[in-house]
Design an enzyme around this catalytic site. Structure first.
Site, PDB file in Angstrom:
ATOM      1  N   HIS A 305     -36.924  24.500   6.514  1.00 56.51           N
ATOM      2  CA  HIS A 305     -36.352  25.247   5.402  1.00 56.51           C
ATOM      3  C   HIS A 305     -36.995  26.616   5.360  1.00 56.51           C
ATOM      4  O   HIS A 305     -38.183  26.750   5.646  1.00 56.51           O
ATOM      5  CB  HIS A 305     -36.610  24.507   4.081  1.00 56.51           C
ATOM      6  CG  HIS A 305     -35.728  24.987   2.972  1.00 56.51           C
ATOM      7  ND1 HIS A 305     -36.038  26.080   2.209  1.00 56.51           N
ATOM      8  CD2 HIS A 305     -34.529  24.529   2.528  1.00 56.51           C
ATOM      9  CE1 HIS A 305     -35.074  26.268   1.336  1.00 56.51           C
ATOM     10  NE2 HIS A 305     -34.142  25.350   1.505  1.00 56.51           N
ATOM     11  N   ASP A 362     -30.746  17.977   2.913  1.00 53.93           N
ATOM     12  CA  ASP A 362     -29.599  17.469   3.669  1.00 53.93           C
ATOM     13  C   ASP A 362     -29.916  16.241   4.504  1.00 53.93           C
ATOM     14  O   ASP A 362     -29.010  15.597   5.026  1.00 53.93           O
ATOM     15  CB  ASP A 362     -29.075  18.571   4.604  1.00 53.93           C
ATOM     16  CG  ASP A 362     -28.522  19.722   3.821  1.00 53.93           C
ATOM     17  OD1 ASP A 362     -27.850  19.454   2.814  1.00 53.93           O
ATOM     18  OD2 ASP A 362     -28.773  20.870   4.192  1.00 53.93           O
TER      19      ASP A 362
HETATM   20  N1  ACO Z   1     -35.815  21.582  14.612  1.00 53.03           N
HETATM   21  C1  ACO Z   1     -36.632  22.080  15.560  1.00 53.03           C
HETATM   22  N2  ACO Z   1     -37.280  23.259  15.466  1.00 53.03           N
HETATM   23  C2  ACO Z   1     -37.081  23.978  14.359  1.00 53.03           C
HETATM   24  C3  ACO Z   1     -36.246  23.525  13.298  1.00 53.03           C
HETATM   25  C4  ACO Z   1     -35.600  22.279  13.465  1.00 53.03           C
HETATM   26  N3  ACO Z   1     -34.795  21.809  12.512  1.00 53.03           N
HETATM   27  N4  ACO Z   1     -36.211  24.441  12.301  1.00 53.03           N
HETATM   28  C5  ACO Z   1     -37.014  25.455  12.712  1.00 53.03           C
HETATM   29  N5  ACO Z   1     -37.539  25.164  13.941  1.00 53.03           N
HETATM   30  C6  ACO Z   1     -38.484  26.003  14.696  1.00 53.03           C
HETATM   31  C7  ACO Z   1     -37.765  27.169  15.336  1.00 53.03           C
HETATM   32  O1  ACO Z   1     -37.352  26.889  16.653  1.00 53.03           O
HETATM   33  C8  ACO Z   1     -38.825  28.254  15.294  1.00 53.03           C
HETATM   34  O2  ACO Z   1     -39.705  28.028  16.362  1.00 53.03           O
HETATM   35  P1  ACO Z   1     -40.405  29.297  17.095  1.00 53.03           P
HETATM   36  O3  ACO Z   1     -41.255  29.942  16.060  1.00 53.03           O
HETATM   37  O4  ACO Z   1     -41.157  28.646  18.210  1.00 53.03           O
HETATM   38  O5  ACO Z   1     -39.282  30.176  17.549  1.00 53.03           O
HETATM   39  C9  ACO Z   1     -39.604  27.958  14.000  1.00 53.03           C
HETATM   40  O6  ACO Z   1     -39.400  26.559  13.749  1.00 53.03           O
HETATM   41  C10 ACO Z   1     -39.118  28.776  12.804  1.00 53.03           C
HETATM   42  O7  ACO Z   1     -37.701  28.648  12.728  1.00 53.03           O
HETATM   43  P2  ACO Z   1     -36.751  29.745  12.072  1.00 53.03           P
HETATM   44  O8  ACO Z   1     -35.346  29.474  12.482  1.00 53.03           O
HETATM   45  O9  ACO Z   1     -37.306  31.115  12.361  1.00 53.03           O
HETATM   46  O10 ACO Z   1     -36.963  29.458  10.535  1.00 53.03           O
HETATM   47  P3  ACO Z   1     -36.015  29.901   9.382  1.00 53.03           P
HETATM   48  O11 ACO Z   1     -36.827  29.897   8.152  1.00 53.03           O
HETATM   49  O12 ACO Z   1     -35.306  31.166   9.731  1.00 53.03           O
HETATM   50  O13 ACO Z   1     -34.907  28.757   9.371  1.00 53.03           O
HETATM   51  C11 ACO Z   1     -33.619  26.863   8.882  1.00 53.03           C
HETATM   52  C12 ACO Z   1     -34.759  27.775   8.423  1.00 53.03           C
HETATM   53  C13 ACO Z   1     -32.348  27.675   9.198  1.00 53.03           C
HETATM   54  C14 ACO Z   1     -33.249  25.914   7.728  1.00 53.03           C
HETATM   55  C15 ACO Z   1     -34.061  26.068  10.127  1.00 53.03           C
HETATM   56  O14 ACO Z   1     -35.208  25.310   9.832  1.00 53.03           O
HETATM   57  C16 ACO Z   1     -32.957  25.171  10.688  1.00 53.03           C
HETATM   58  O15 ACO Z   1     -32.119  25.638  11.449  1.00 53.03           O
HETATM   59  N6  ACO Z   1     -32.940  23.849  10.300  1.00 53.03           N
HETATM   60  C17 ACO Z   1     -31.891  22.959  10.716  1.00 53.03           C
HETATM   61  C18 ACO Z   1     -30.656  23.195   9.871  1.00 53.03           C
HETATM   62  C19 ACO Z   1     -30.817  22.677   8.454  1.00 53.03           C
HETATM   63  O16 ACO Z   1     -31.243  21.555   8.220  1.00 53.03           O
HETATM   64  N7  ACO Z   1     -30.398  23.517   7.472  1.00 53.03           N
HETATM   65  C20 ACO Z   1     -30.409  23.138   6.053  1.00 53.03           C
HETATM   66  C21 ACO Z   1     -31.293  24.048   5.270  1.00 53.03           C
HETATM   67  S1  ACO Z   1     -31.384  23.484   3.617  1.00 53.03           S
HETATM   68  C22 ACO Z   1     -29.986  24.038   2.873  1.00 53.03           C
HETATM   69  O17 ACO Z   1     -29.352  24.955   3.262  1.00 53.03           O
HETATM   70  C23 ACO Z   1     -29.572  23.309   1.713  1.00 53.03           C
END
Ligand code: ACO
Length: 427
Positions: A305, A362
């Site tokens: 998140h 979620d």
């Molecule tokens: N699985 C594996 N790795 C992940 C995940 C995941 N679900 N989420 C983040 N990471 C990793 C990324 O690869 C990144 O790694 P790096 O630093 O080596 O490049 C690091 O964690 C940071 O990720 P970002 O995408 O930069 O974090 P951000 O805060 O921008 O993204 C997000 C948050 C979009 C929710 C992300 O965690 C994600 O895509 N999760 C899966 C989708 C999801 O469940 N979304 C629901 C959000 S809640 C809502 O909207 C109600």
């Protein structure tokens, strides 16, 4: 208020006040930065930027805290109702019994849709995603309710707000009915907000529909948990659309479009699809390995998140609710076992620990919604239904804010510099 922040740039020093909220990080007020320095700030994704003042929802992502008007989300989910939380979000205080009854009555009197809107549905392909229908029909409300689109009139804003909250369950249920080829079911206003929605979704005109209190309570809890979430992508979209003076129905349609994406509201659909794809707990390590592999775009859906870096308090409530609902309904779904096991394995894995990745709202909501009988395509629709109240509250707050301006971010331009046009035969 803390001391001013000094910025030295281009040989000049300028100062910026620091503003303090009631709780949470201070903010540096940089509104005069461009005038004083000629420079913009650069913050793609708004990771360090407060776009507005708000008194509705507070999140402390490190502590896993979510408050609506100061009340913790777990207390609201356990003890309140969606109608009460809606009143709270809109008005700032919990209602008295009379106020709640009056509010619920008002909402129940706006549940019907203009009959011509039923024809509008028939213009969609039968296999349309219900979120596509939601975007279209909610946007179309502005063509049907002209007496509540003048945003400068507080009375019209109030009616539009009530209409949106009241009609969104009807619109969502009709989107579902259309996709399964069943007749639309009209609202029955003696039922609660949530029971009414369940009846419009799962009832058929040929039979009486008895609302199961276990399902009604689980659904109401899910609505409460999704009601608002501060300045997230879809809420910011609603505010940005509204900042130009667009009418509320159009703004909420914009919010629905943003929510649809898999990185936001679409993640509950993606999370359940992923859990089903994993199938059995023995395949979890394979998926954990894929999530960790930099060359594989796969992510564990329902994990991570932008704001919560400890845990998502909504996921805690839902994890518990998932077990309760499945037990009470007598459903033994292996997907729940897979979810629990995946959560345990990921929480102990160094990659997820280092990146502070925890289950989000979620992760478990899909398991419950599927047990209730919703197809995955409806999951984001339910999110949109519940979030409408948050969007409406935030939109109203923005319109009433004397500091409100049209939203207009700046950019770091990386394109071509000025150059002369070359006629096509000379290129
Ligand atoms: N699985 C594996 N790795 C992940 C995940 C995941 N679900 N989420 C983040 N990471 C990793 C990324 O690869 C990144 O790694 P790096 O630093 O080596 O490049 C690091 O964690 C940071 O990720 P970002 O995408 O930069 O974090 P951000 O805060 O921008 O993204 C997000 C948050 C979009 C929710 C992300 O965690 C994600 O895509 N999760 C899966 C989708 C999801 O469940 N979304 C629901 C959000 S809640 C809502 O909207 C109600």
């Amino acid at each position: 208020m803390s001391d001013n922040v000094k910025v030295e740039f281009g040989g000049k020093t300028s100062e910026y006040p620091v503003l303090s909220g009631t709780v949470g990080p201070d903010v540096i007020d940089i509104r005069k930065l461009y005038g004083a320095t000629g420079a913009f700030t650069y913050d793609p994704g708004f990771t360090s930027t407060a776009s507005c003042q708000s008194a509705i929802t507070y999140i402390d992502g490190d502590a896993g805290v979510l408050l609506h008007r100061g009340y913790p989300i777990d207390q609201l989910a356990e003890q309140s109702s969606f109608m009460e939380v809606s009143y709270l979000l809109l008005n700032g205080e919990l209602p008295s019994k009379d106020e709640l009854d009056k509010f619920s009555y008002t909402i129940s009197r706006h549940t019907m849709l203009h009959e011509q809107l039923a024809t509008f549905y028939r213009g969609f392909r039968r296999d349309a995603h219900p979120m596509a229908i939601m975007c279209g029909v909610v946007g179309a409300l502005s063509a049907f309710y002209h007496d509540s689109t003048d945003i400068t009139d507080p009375k019209q804003r109030l009616i539009a707000s009530h209409r949106l909250i009241a009609k969104i369950p009807t619109i969502a249920a009709m989107a579902f009915k259309y996709s399964v080829g069943q007749p639309f079911v009209y609202p029955k206003n003696e039922l609660s907000y949530t029971a009414n929605f369940l009846r419009m979704t799962f009832g058929v005109p040929a039979e009486n529909y008895e609302v199961d209190p276990v399902i009604e309570s689980a659904m109401d809890k899910i609505f409460i948990l999704h009601a608002d979430h501060e300045q997230n992508a879809s809420t910011s979209t609603v505010r940005l659309a509204g900042s130009s003076g667009a009418n509320p129905f159009a703004c909420i349609a914009a919010g629905i479009a943003c929510l649809w994406g898999p990185a936001h509201g679409g993640a509950n659909e993606a999370a359940l699809n992923m859990l089903r794809e994993i199938g059995t707990p023995d395949r979890i390590p394979e998926y954990i390995a894929r999530a960790k592999n930099k060359d594989d775009p796969f992510r564990l859906m329902g994990f991570g998140h932008r704001v919560y870096k400890n845990f998502d308090p909504r996921a805690k409530v839902l994890g518990k609710a998932a077990t309760e609902v499945l037990d009470k309904l007598g459903i033994n779904d292996p997907v729940l076992d897979t979810a629990r096991e995946l959560e345990q394995i990921a929480l102990k894995d160094q990659y997820f620990i280092d990146k502070k990745l925890y289950p989000n709202v979620d992760f478990y909501s899909g398991v419950i919604l599927s047990a209730i009988g919703f197809p995955t395509t409806m999951f984001t629709v339910l999110f949109a239904l519940a979030r409408t109240v948050g969007w409406v509250a935030q939109w109203n707050e923005m319109i009433s804010d004397p500091e409100q301006k049209i939203g207009r971010p700046r950019q770091l331009y990386m394109g071509a510099g000025p150059r002369d046009y070359v006629p096509v035969d000379k290129r």
